[in-house]
Scaffold this active site. Structure first.
Site, PDB file in Angstrom:
ATOM      1  N   HIS A   1      -1.353  -1.415  -4.165  1.00 26.08           N
ATOM      2  CA  HIS A   1      -2.592  -1.081  -3.465  1.00 26.08           C
ATOM      3  C   HIS A   1      -2.656   0.439  -3.292  1.00 26.08           C
ATOM      4  O   HIS A   1      -1.735   1.068  -2.772  1.00 26.08           O
ATOM      5  CB  HIS A   1      -2.624  -1.792  -2.112  1.00 26.08           C
ATOM      6  CG  HIS A   1      -3.931  -1.677  -1.393  1.00 26.08           C
ATOM      7  ND1 HIS A   1      -5.040  -2.414  -1.741  1.00 26.08           N
ATOM      8  CD2 HIS A   1      -4.302  -0.903  -0.333  1.00 26.08           C
ATOM      9  CE1 HIS A   1      -6.041  -2.094  -0.925  1.00 26.08           C
ATOM     10  NE2 HIS A   1      -5.621  -1.179  -0.070  1.00 26.08           N
TER      11      HIS A   1
ATOM     12  N   ASP B   1      -4.842   3.498  -1.833  1.00 25.18           N
ATOM     13  CA  ASP B   1      -5.877   3.817  -0.843  1.00 25.18           C
ATOM     14  C   ASP B   1      -6.454   5.207  -1.059  1.00 25.18           C
ATOM     15  O   ASP B   1      -5.779   6.207  -0.802  1.00 25.18           O
ATOM     16  CB  ASP B   1      -5.269   3.749   0.564  1.00 25.18           C
ATOM     17  CG  ASP B   1      -5.085   2.315   1.031  1.00 25.18           C
ATOM     18  OD1 ASP B   1      -6.068   1.544   0.966  1.00 25.18           O
ATOM     19  OD2 ASP B   1      -3.977   1.972   1.464  1.00 25.18           O
TER      20      ASP B   1
ATOM     21  N   ASP C   1      -6.445  -6.592   4.427  1.00 21.79           N
ATOM     22  CA  ASP C   1      -5.823  -5.262   4.463  1.00 21.79           C
ATOM     23  C   ASP C   1      -5.782  -4.708   5.878  1.00 21.79           C
ATOM     24  O   ASP C   1      -6.832  -4.451   6.480  1.00 21.79           O
ATOM     25  CB  ASP C   1      -6.639  -4.341   3.538  1.00 21.79           C
ATOM     26  CG  ASP C   1      -6.060  -2.942   3.405  1.00 21.79           C
ATOM     27  OD1 ASP C   1      -4.968  -2.694   3.932  1.00 21.79           O
ATOM     28  OD2 ASP C   1      -6.717  -2.110   2.751  1.00 21.79           O
TER      29      ASP C   1
ATOM     30  N   MET D   1      -9.038   8.009   0.116  1.00 22.72           N
ATOM     31  CA  MET D   1      -9.839   8.414   1.287  1.00 22.72           C
ATOM     32  C   MET D   1     -10.381   9.815   1.064  1.00 22.72           C
ATOM     33  O   MET D   1      -9.653  10.690   0.578  1.00 22.72           O
ATOM     34  CB  MET D   1      -8.958   8.413   2.542  1.00 22.72           C
ATOM     35  CG  MET D   1      -8.272   7.078   2.787  1.00 22.72           C
ATOM     36  SD  MET D   1      -7.419   7.078   4.367  1.00 22.72           S
ATOM     37  CE  MET D   1      -6.521   5.514   4.256  1.00 22.72           C
TER      38      MET D   1
ATOM     39  N   MET E   1     -12.186   4.264  -0.174  1.00 25.92           N
ATOM     40  CA  MET E   1     -12.774   4.521   1.147  1.00 25.92           C
ATOM     41  C   MET E   1     -13.477   5.869   1.053  1.00 25.92           C
ATOM     42  O   MET E   1     -13.041   6.878   1.639  1.00 25.92           O
ATOM     43  CB  MET E   1     -11.660   4.524   2.205  1.00 25.92           C
ATOM     44  CG  MET E   1     -11.168   3.126   2.533  1.00 25.92           C
ATOM     45  SD  MET E   1      -9.559   3.120   3.352  1.00 25.92           S
ATOM     46  CE  MET E   1      -8.490   3.211   1.931  1.00 25.92           C
TER      47      MET E   1
ATOM     48  N   MET F   1     -11.203  -5.972   5.666  1.00 25.80           N
ATOM     49  CA  MET F   1     -10.381  -5.053   6.461  1.00 25.80           C
ATOM     50  C   MET F   1     -10.019  -5.728   7.784  1.00 25.80           C
ATOM     51  O   MET F   1     -10.899  -6.222   8.496  1.00 25.80           O
ATOM     52  CB  MET F   1     -11.141  -3.759   6.761  1.00 25.80           C
ATOM     53  CG  MET F   1     -11.362  -2.842   5.571  1.00 25.80           C
ATOM     54  SD  MET F   1      -9.900  -2.486   4.590  1.00 25.80           S
ATOM     55  CE  MET F   1      -8.837  -1.699   5.805  1.00 25.80           C
TER      56      MET F   1
ATOM     57  N   HIS G   1      -8.573   0.960  -3.685  1.00 31.39           N
ATOM     58  CA  HIS G   1      -9.454   0.712  -2.531  1.00 31.39           C
ATOM     59  C   HIS G   1     -10.144   2.036  -2.214  1.00 31.39           C
ATOM     60  O   HIS G   1      -9.538   2.954  -1.686  1.00 31.39           O
ATOM     61  CB  HIS G   1      -8.577   0.208  -1.373  1.00 31.39           C
ATOM     62  CG  HIS G   1      -9.287   0.058  -0.064  1.00 31.39           C
ATOM     63  ND1 HIS G   1      -8.620  -0.132   1.127  1.00 31.39           N
ATOM     64  CD2 HIS G   1     -10.610   0.051   0.252  1.00 31.39           C
ATOM     65  CE1 HIS G   1      -9.501  -0.232   2.121  1.00 31.39           C
ATOM     66  NE2 HIS G   1     -10.713  -0.114   1.607  1.00 31.39           N
TER      67      HIS G   1
ATOM     68  N   SER H   1       0.858  -1.194   0.000  1.00 31.44           N
ATOM     69  CA  SER H   1       0.000   0.000   0.000  1.00 31.44           C
ATOM     70  C   SER H   1       0.885   1.232   0.000  1.00 31.44           C
ATOM     71  O   SER H   1       1.621   1.478   0.964  1.00 31.44           O
ATOM     72  CB  SER H   1      -0.890   0.014   1.237  1.00 31.44           C
ATOM     73  OG  SER H   1      -1.411   1.321   1.392  1.00 31.44           O
TER      74      SER H   1
HETATM   75  C1  DX5 Z   1      -6.073   1.454   5.853  1.00 31.63           C
HETATM   76  C2  DX5 Z   1      -5.684   1.151   4.421  1.00 31.63           C
HETATM   77  C3  DX5 Z   1      -4.608   0.154   4.326  1.00 31.63           C
HETATM   78  C4  DX5 Z   1      -3.319   0.595   4.965  1.00 31.63           C
HETATM   79  C5  DX5 Z   1      -2.615  -0.592   5.490  1.00 31.63           C
HETATM   80  O1  DX5 Z   1      -7.172   2.283   5.861  1.00 31.63           O
HETATM   81  O2  DX5 Z   1      -6.799   0.663   3.686  1.00 31.63           O
HETATM   82  O3  DX5 Z   1      -4.399  -0.249   2.975  1.00 31.63           O
HETATM   83  O4  DX5 Z   1      -2.469   1.270   4.093  1.00 31.63           O
HETATM   84  O5  DX5 Z   1      -1.488  -0.180   6.185  1.00 31.63           O
HETATM   85  P1  DX5 Z   1      -0.718  -1.149   7.181  1.00 31.63           P
HETATM   86  O6  DX5 Z   1      -0.236  -2.317   6.381  1.00 31.63           O
HETATM   87  O7  DX5 Z   1       0.389  -0.278   7.702  1.00 31.63           O
HETATM   88  O8  DX5 Z   1      -1.703  -1.560   8.242  1.00 31.63           O
HETATM   89 ZN    ZN Z   2      -6.440  -0.349   1.688  1.00 34.42          ZN
END
Ligand code: DX5
Ligand code: ZN
Length: 215
Positions: free
Chosen positions: A32, A34, A175, A36, A67, A137, A65, A7
Site C-alpha cells: 500500500h 500512500d 485503511d 499525499m 490522497m 477509510m 492510494h 502501508s
Molecule cells: C492514512 C493512510 C493509511 C495509513 C494507515 O492516511 O492512508 O494507509 O498508512 O496507517 P495505520 O495502519 O498506522 O493506521
Molecule cells: Zn492509505
C-alpha cells in the site's frame, strides 16, 4: 482469502528499499503506497518517482492510494512508474469520477474509489460497476498510527450487502487503525483487503503480525 497490504507510510523512509524487499517473504499480498499532496490532506509523502524506484524490488502489486487534489493528473505518471492499482477519493476535486476510473482502466491498472469516514456508502453506488475495489477509510487520512473509527464496520456491512445483491466482484479494502482486534471485526463485517501501517512496521516480528492480521 483476506489480503494484507502493509502501508509503507509507516516504514523507515531512510531504508524504504529494504522494507519493500522483505514484504513478500513476510507474507504481504499488496504494497500500500500512500500519496499525499499537502492539500487534500495535511501531510506530504512521496510520488511516482518513489514508485518507480521501488518497482524493480518486488513483484507484489503496488496499491497506490491517492490522497491528492486533481487525482487524474497522476494516472499517467503512475502507469509509467509501474503501479498496479490506483484509488482516488470521491471527496477530491475530481468532478468526473466515472471518467477518471475509466482512464485508470484504459491505462491498464485496476481502479477504485476511496471514501473518508464521514462519507456515506451512497457516494460510490453508481460507480461500483467501474470499481475493482472500494477503499473505506477507517481513520481521517493524512497520518499513520491513528485509532480505528468503529462506525466503519457498519459501512463495510452495507457495502458487502450491496456488492452481493448486485453480484459484483468489487473488493472492499479498509485503511486505518487496523490491528489484530480491528482486523477480526473488519473480516467479520465483510472486508477483503486490510491495509496496516504501524501494526506491521512497528511490530517486533512483522511476519507474525501479518499472520495475526489475516485471522
Ligand atoms: C492514512 C493512510 C493509511 C495509513 C494507515 O492516511 O492512508 O494507509 O498508512 O496507517 P495505520 O495502519 O498506522 O493506521
Ligand atoms: Zn492509505
Amino acid at each position: 482469502m483476506i489480503k494484507i497490504a502493509p502501508s509503507i507510510l509507516s516504514a523507515n523512509f531512510a531504508a524504504m528499499g529494504d522494507a519493500v524487499l522483505h514484504l513478500k517473504e513476510q507474507g504481504a499480498d499488496w504494497i500500500h503506497f500512500d500519496v499525499m499532496d499537502g492539500n487534500f490532506v495535511p501531510n506530504i509523502t512521496f510520488g511516482p518517482d518513489m514508485c518507480k524506484a521501488l518497482r524493480p524490488l518486488t513483484d507484489l502489486p503496488i496499491d497506490v492510494h491517492l490522497m491528492v487534489e486533481h487525482p487524474s493528473d497522476w494516472i499517467e505518471p503512475f502507469r509509467k512508474a509501474g503501479a498496479d492499482i490506483l484509488t482516488i477519493h470521491v471527496e477530491s476535486s475530481e468532478r468526473h469520477l466515472h471518467r477518471a476510473l475509466q482512464a485508470i482502466h484504459a491505462a491498464g491498472m485496476q481502479a477504485g474509489v476511496v471514501l473518508n469516514p464521514a462519507t456515506p456508502i451512497s457516494a460510490c453506488m453508481y460507480l461500483l460497476p467501474e470499481c475493482d475495489l472500494v477503499l473505506l477509510m477507517s481513520v481521517n487520512p493524512g497520518f499513520g498510527g491513528q485509532s480505528f473509527i468503529p462506525e466503519t464496520l457498519s459501512k463495510i456491512r452495507q457495502l458487502r450487502a450491496e456488492i452481493g445483491m448486485r453480484n459484483l466482484n468489487t473488493l472492499i479494502e479498509v485503511d486505518g487503525g487496523v490491528n489484530p482486534i480491528t482486523a477480526k471485526q473488519c473480516i467479520e463485517a465483510g472486508a477483503d483487503v486490510l491495509v496496516a501501517g504501524s501494526a506491521v512496521f512497528k511490530a517486533p516480528d512483522p511476519t507474525e503480525m501479518i499472520r495475526l492480521l489475516r485471522g
